[in-house]
Structures are given as structure tokens and as C-alpha cells.
Design a protein around this motif. Structure first.
Motif: not given
Length: 182
Positions: A1-12, A19-25, A38-39
Motif C-alpha cells: 500500500m502506497n501512503k502519501h501525506i501532504a500539507g496545504r497551508h499547514f506545516e506537518l 498519527y496519520i500513518e498509524n491511522a492509515i495502517d 492519500h491524506c
């Protein structure tokens, strides 16, 4: 599974990414052959209110895509709400696939058998309380005949019958000693 996490107008930050990776898992438990997730976390400022928007895009096998967008004042709350909605959607999708294939696990079969037995016990309990009654609707009655039948039996409170025009009628005893008719 490919995971892609990005932030727009927000610094991750790293804690948010983890937290997001654990949620995706946690989405893997539905066995739906997820190709990619994609998140996108956006910092929103609408109408002078500060908030966050989280969008999950899950690509499944066979060209099925599930998209969930959630807004909240807190980034973690937005992630949690979006994740719960995503899990609900994936659970429904998994149930549809399972229903079509007809393959059930032994645990699921046992739980269905228990539910069926409980329903059967409930129906048996109800059957003991229900006493069948002959409605004697085989011939049409005049209103006078229906009133005489109702008056002759002190235990009977109402009578269901067909009138001479073939309409279903109900005659009942009123509290003032008269008879009502529907």
C-alpha cells in the motif's frame, strides 16, 4: 500500500505524520486490497475562523475510490472524525463484497445461528400469548345482524364483518351503551 501525506497551508510535524500513518495502517484490517492512500491536511481560514480540513482518498482494487473530507478546529479531531467515517465506509464496502461472495467465517456463522435461535425463541414466546380467533367473515352481514351478534356476546367488544356492498366494516360497543361503526 502506497501512503502519501501532504500539507496545504499547514506545516506537518512528525507527530502528526506518525498519527496519520498509524491511522492509515488501521485500514488494512478490512482486507480490501488498498492500492494507495492519500491524506491531505489543509489549514483553513474561512470567515475569520481558524480550522483544519483533512481529506482521505483511498484507491481500492478494481478502480473503486473512497474520498472523505472532514473539517474541525483541531487537526487531531479532524483526522479522527475523517478516519471514523472512512472506516465506516470501508466496512460497508467490505460487507457488500462479503455478501456477494457468500463466504462467511465460522465466527460469523456462529453469531448468525445464535441470532436466529434468539429470534425463534422470541417468536415461540409470542405464539403462546396469541390465541387465534375465527372472524366468521364468510358471508356479508346487515348492520342489524352485526349489532345482534355483538349484543348477544357480552365478552365481545367489536365485530369485523363484510357489509352487503362487500366493504370491510368494524362495529364496536361504545361506553355509553350505543354501537359505533367504521
Amino acid at each position: 500500500m502506497n501512503k502519501h501525506i501532504a500539507g496545504r497551508h499547514f506545516e506537518l510535524t512528525d507527530p502528526i505524520k506518525n498519527y496519520i500513518e498509524n491511522a492509515i495502517d488501521s485500514l488494512e484490517k478490512y482486507n480490501l486490497e488498498i492500492i494507495s492512500v492519500h491524506c491531505i491536511v489543509s489549514g483553513d481560514t474561512k470567515n475569520g475562523k481558524k480550522g483544519y480540513s483533512v481529506e482521505f482518498v483511498v484507491n481500492l482494487k478494481d478502480k473503486n475510490t473512497v474520498v472523505i473530507t472532514q473539517r474541525d478546529k483541531d487537526v487531531y479531531a479532524a483526522i479522527d472524525l475523517a478516519l471514523e467515517r472512512m472506516k465506516k465506509s470501508l466496512r460497508r464496502f467490505a460487507d457488500k463484497i462479503k455478501d456477494k461472495s457468500g463466504n462467511l467465517s465460522i465466527r460469523e456463522l456462529e453469531s448468525e445461528i445464535e441470532e436466529a435461535e434468539e429470534q425463534l425463541d422470541y417468536i415461540n414466546d409470542i405464539d403462546e400469548d396469541i390465541v387465534p380467533m375465527d372472524l366468521e367473515m364468510h358471508k356479508p352481514l346487515d348492520f342489524e345482524e352485526a349489532r345482534e351478534i355483538l349484543a348477544s356476546d357480552p365478552k365481545r367488544q367489536f365485530l369485523v364483518f363484510n357489509d352487503n356492498e362487500g366493504r370491510l366494516r368494524v362495529m364496536y360497543k361504545r361506553a355509553d351503551g350505543k354501537y359505533g361503526l367504521y
